[in-house]
Design a protein around this motif. Structure first.
Motif, short mmCIF file in Angstrom:
data_model
loop_
_atom_site.label_atom_id
_atom_site.label_comp_id
_atom_site.label_asym_id
_atom_site.label_seq_id
_atom_site.Cartn_x
_atom_site.Cartn_y
_atom_site.Cartn_z
N LEU B 17 0.83 -1.21 0.00
CA LEU B 17 0.00 0.00 0.00
C LEU B 17 0.87 1.26 0.00
O LEU B 17 0.59 2.22 -0.73
CB LEU B 17 -0.92 0.00 1.22
CG LEU B 17 -2.08 0.99 1.15
CD1 LEU B 17 -3.05 0.58 0.05
CD2 LEU B 17 -2.80 1.06 2.49
N TYR B 20 2.15 1.62 -3.38
CA TYR B 20 1.06 1.95 -4.30
C TYR B 20 0.69 3.42 -4.19
O TYR B 20 0.49 4.11 -5.19
CB TYR B 20 -0.14 1.06 -3.97
CG TYR B 20 -1.39 1.41 -4.74
CD1 TYR B 20 -1.47 1.22 -6.11
CD2 TYR B 20 -2.49 1.95 -4.08
CE1 TYR B 20 -2.61 1.54 -6.80
CE2 TYR B 20 -3.64 2.28 -4.76
CZ TYR B 20 -3.69 2.08 -6.13
OH TYR B 20 -4.82 2.42 -6.82
N HIS B 26 0.04 8.58 -8.51
CA HIS B 26 -0.55 9.09 -7.28
C HIS B 26 0.01 10.46 -6.94
O HIS B 26 -0.71 11.31 -6.42
CB HIS B 26 -0.34 8.10 -6.13
CG HIS B 26 -1.40 7.06 -6.07
ND1 HIS B 26 -1.34 5.91 -6.83
CD2 HIS B 26 -2.58 7.00 -5.41
CE1 HIS B 26 -2.43 5.19 -6.61
NE2 HIS B 26 -3.20 5.83 -5.76
N GLY B 231 -8.86 4.92 -9.75
CA GLY B 231 -9.78 4.02 -9.08
C GLY B 231 -10.23 2.87 -9.97
O GLY B 231 -10.60 1.81 -9.48
N ALA B 233 -10.55 -0.40 -12.35
CA ALA B 233 -9.90 -1.70 -12.20
C ALA B 233 -8.62 -1.75 -13.03
O ALA B 233 -8.58 -1.25 -14.15
CB ALA B 233 -10.86 -2.79 -12.64
N HIS B 242 -5.38 -4.03 -9.28
CA HIS B 242 -6.39 -4.03 -8.22
C HIS B 242 -7.77 -3.96 -8.84
O HIS B 242 -7.91 -3.53 -9.99
CB HIS B 242 -6.16 -2.85 -7.26
CG HIS B 242 -6.28 -1.50 -7.87
ND1 HIS B 242 -7.49 -0.94 -8.23
CD2 HIS B 242 -5.34 -0.60 -8.25
CE1 HIS B 242 -7.28 0.24 -8.75
NE2 HIS B 242 -5.99 0.48 -8.80
N ASP B 244 -11.93 -2.67 -8.97
CA ASP B 244 -12.53 -1.34 -9.08
C ASP B 244 -12.56 -0.65 -7.71
O ASP B 244 -13.31 -1.04 -6.82
CB ASP B 244 -13.95 -1.51 -9.62
CG ASP B 244 -14.57 -0.19 -9.99
OD1 ASP B 244 -14.05 0.84 -9.57
OD2 ASP B 244 -15.58 -0.21 -10.73
N TRP B 245 -11.74 0.38 -7.54
CA TRP B 245 -11.64 1.08 -6.26
C TRP B 245 -12.17 2.50 -6.35
O TRP B 245 -11.84 3.34 -5.52
CB TRP B 245 -10.20 1.12 -5.76
CG TRP B 245 -9.74 -0.15 -5.14
CD1 TRP B 245 -10.51 -1.25 -4.88
CD2 TRP B 245 -8.42 -0.47 -4.69
NE1 TRP B 245 -9.75 -2.24 -4.32
CE2 TRP B 245 -8.47 -1.79 -4.19
CE3 TRP B 245 -7.22 0.22 -4.68
CZ2 TRP B 245 -7.34 -2.43 -3.67
CZ3 TRP B 245 -6.10 -0.42 -4.16
CH2 TRP B 245 -6.16 -1.72 -3.66
N ARG B 246 -12.98 2.78 -7.37
CA ARG B 246 -13.41 4.16 -7.57
C ARG B 246 -14.15 4.72 -6.37
O ARG B 246 -14.04 5.90 -6.05
CB ARG B 246 -14.28 4.26 -8.83
CG ARG B 246 -13.47 4.36 -10.10
CD ARG B 246 -14.35 4.39 -11.29
NE ARG B 246 -15.18 3.19 -11.32
CZ ARG B 246 -16.20 3.02 -12.13
NH1 ARG B 246 -16.53 3.98 -12.95
NH2 ARG B 246 -16.90 1.90 -12.11
N TYR B 248 -13.62 4.37 -3.21
CA TYR B 248 -12.74 4.95 -2.19
C TYR B 248 -12.12 6.26 -2.66
O TYR B 248 -11.96 7.20 -1.90
CB TYR B 248 -11.65 3.94 -1.81
CG TYR B 248 -12.23 2.59 -1.46
CD1 TYR B 248 -13.00 2.45 -0.31
CD2 TYR B 248 -12.05 1.49 -2.29
CE1 TYR B 248 -13.58 1.22 0.00
CE2 TYR B 248 -12.62 0.27 -1.98
CZ TYR B 248 -13.39 0.14 -0.83
OH TYR B 248 -13.97 -1.05 -0.54
N TYR B 249 -11.77 6.27 -3.95
CA TYR B 249 -11.16 7.50 -4.48
C TYR B 249 -12.17 8.64 -4.48
O TYR B 249 -11.85 9.76 -4.09
CB TYR B 249 -10.62 7.26 -5.89
CG TYR B 249 -9.28 6.57 -5.87
CD1 TYR B 249 -8.11 7.31 -5.79
CD2 TYR B 249 -9.18 5.19 -5.90
CE1 TYR B 249 -6.89 6.70 -5.75
CE2 TYR B 249 -7.96 4.56 -5.86
CZ TYR B 249 -6.81 5.31 -5.79
OH TYR B 249 -5.60 4.70 -5.74
#
Lengths: 240, 293
Positions: B17, B20, B26, B231, B233, B242, B244-246, B248-249
């Motif tokens: 993390l 990342y 980022h 975010g 995938a 990773h 789909d983290w949209r 959290y973003y």
């Protein structure tokens, strides 16, 4: 004073020329493995590598520009950049607006993805990326079409049940399907396009010829096939 | 970033993390927060200036100037923001390039060739040879102009209303003291109008904060663009795959916008309180009474 003015004009006129012609290459940067933004924030993928090689052979000085898929053609014709290398299939509709070089990738199949087998591909709800050849195809079938600005949202729509299936370029969908534990390919593959080429302005014949020559050379010496295999695997379609 | 990040595939947990969250993309995401703040810091004063000009023009005794002020405020306010954001930068960009084409190019090839808008290499703005940051600054400047024109029109109407709200008796008294119109406006009108203008201006400021994601329409990579991009995938084509983290973003972006509004509310409350002091308004009167007791 007059001399100064002359010198200034001469400088202004030659400033654009330099040693090599400067070209700005537009791409979407959201379509792996064709083109994507890597961890360093740079454009990467098959088209990055191919584009850099074409520029080297054609003696052009290239910089990469990211642009949303939606406005990628309007921004080319208004000269914000000079080429499009964004997995753009050559078809009649686009040829009416922009010019294309010869194809640098053979016609690629398109596939359906869904959460399980047996969904209704002819009458169900199909998610596609807007403005793609896949979208034009679904519009002609009996299915209800849902359009999204990028391929990521197509998968999201399939996963949350908004769409029965997604339809897109097989090579783009393959890694997503192989690495997921819920998505599967369904139905038959469809061949839609005439291959993928570099988009250029219709008035820009000189640039098109340069790129065409470079692509021909890369097809002849086998370096294009090697590049395709590197990015799309050994089973990928190559040139004879 | 860190030395142990060279091969992300063997990392897991916190180490993964931390690598990342410090990738180049980022860093660009974090920098884009600065871009948004910079846009706000530049646009707000310029929009206020446009608004002040518009309000002064609308009040002018010279008819053409007054018409200009009226047309500017009513026309721009009547067009959807998004249309303006698409129109102004393209029109400006092509207009400038056309002018440069006339001045700098020796060919008499037409600018419009079929579908294409083509100017010679020397007339491009910015030049194709310019480094990327020049293109970025150019795009940002066009964005600032588009934002300022739109928000200036709204500010003009707010300021115009505030100027009308200053009691006529105040201005008459100043005239009776023998002040010129210019002096009346500088010493009496402008200092007093702020207290009437601030609630409207604070509205505009809040709307401006929320309008910044429109930056992406203009090709500037703002926080919403990066949240969507990072975010989404990621397959194994990327070093840090990773799902789909949209969510959290976008949550992080949401927190940022809420924080911005919270801070702005505090600051604006304080400014309003200060400006009400000594004013012949209810708020000013309440302050006077509280102080007298």
């Amino acid at each position: 004073m007059k001399k100064l003015l002359l010198a200034a004009t001469a400088l202004a006129l030659t400033a654009g020329m330099g040693t090599a012609q400067a070209i700005r290459m537009g791409t979407e940067g959201a379509y792996p493995p064709y083109n994507f933004i890597n961890e360093a924030g740079e454009v990467a993928g098959f088209e990055r590598e191919l584009g850099d090689e074409l520029c080297r052979r054609a003696e052009l000085e290239c910089t990469w520009v990211k642009n949303d898929w939606d406005s990628i053609i309007p921004n080319l014709v208004s000269s914000n950049y000079d080429t499009i290398m964004a997995a753009m299939s050559i078809n009649e509709e686009r040829k009416a607006v922009i010019g294309f070089t010869q194809d640098y990738l053979p016609p690629a199949p398109s596939s359906y993805v869904a959460l399980q087998d047996g969904v209704d591909l002819e009458g169900g709800v199909i998610a596609v990326q807007t403005g793609t050849v896949q979208a034009s195809h679904i519009a002609e079938t009996g299915a209800t079409m849902l359009e999204f600005p990028n391929i990521d949202q197509v998968f999201a729509a399939v996963r949350n049940g908004e769409a029965d299936a997604g339809f897109g370029d097989h090579e783009v969908m393959r890694p997503f399907v192989e690495e997921s534990n819920d998505l599967v390919f369904v139905g038959e593959q469809v061949n839609l396009d005439e291959g993928i080429g570099v988009g250029v302005r219709q008035s820009d014949t000189e640039l098109r010829e340069k790129l065409d020559t470079a692509i021909t050379a890369m097809k002849e010496d086998g370096s294009l096939n090697a590049l395709i295999k590197k990015h799309f695997g050994d089973d990928a379609q190559t040139y004879e | 970033m860190f030395s142990f990040c060279s091969d992300p595939s063997v990392l897991d947990g916190l180490a993964w993390l931390s690598c990342y969250l410090t990738t180049g993309t980022h860093m660009l995401f974090y920098a884009s927060f600065g871009v948004v703040l910079l846009l706000l810091a530049i646009t707000a004063p310029i929009a206020l200036l446009f608004g002040y000009g518009g309000a002064m023009a609308s009040r002018s005794r010279i008819a053409p100037l007054r018409w200009f002020g009226k047309v500017y405020t009513s026309m721009v306010r009547g067009v959807p923001d998004i249309v303006f954001f698409l129109f102004v930068p393209i029109a400006l960009d092509q207009g400038l390039e056309w002018l440069r084409h006339q001045a700098l190019c020796d060919s008499d090839a037409p600018v419009r060739q079929g579908n294409d808008f083509v100017v010679c290499a020397a007339a491009k703005l910015p030049l194709s040879t310019s480094p990327e940051w020049v293109h970025d600054i150019y795009a940002m400047t066009l964005a600032v102009i588009a934002f300022s024109v739109v928000f200036g029109a709204f500010a003009a109407n707010v300021l115009y209303g505030a100027m009308q709200a200053v009691p006529r008796a105040q201005l008459e008294t100043a005239e009776a003291y023998g002040m010129t119109p210019r002096q009346v406006s500088r010493r009496i009108l402008v200092p007093q109008m702020w207290t009437y203008a601030l609630p409207g201006l604070s509205n505009l400021w809040m709307i401006l904060i929320k309008a910044t994601p429109l930056l992406f329409l203009l090709g500037i990579e703002d926080i919403v663009y990066w949240a969507r991009e990072l975010g989404g995938a990621k397959t194994s084509s990327f070093a840090y795959p990773h799902p789909d983290w949209r969510l959290y973003y976008f949550l992080a972006v949401l927190v940022f916008y809420l924080l911005m509004t919270w801070v702005s509310e505090r600051v604006l409350d304080r400014v309003i309180r200060r400006l009400s002091a000594g004013q012949a308004t209810m708020a000013g009167e309440a302050q006077r009474k509280a102080g007298a007791l």
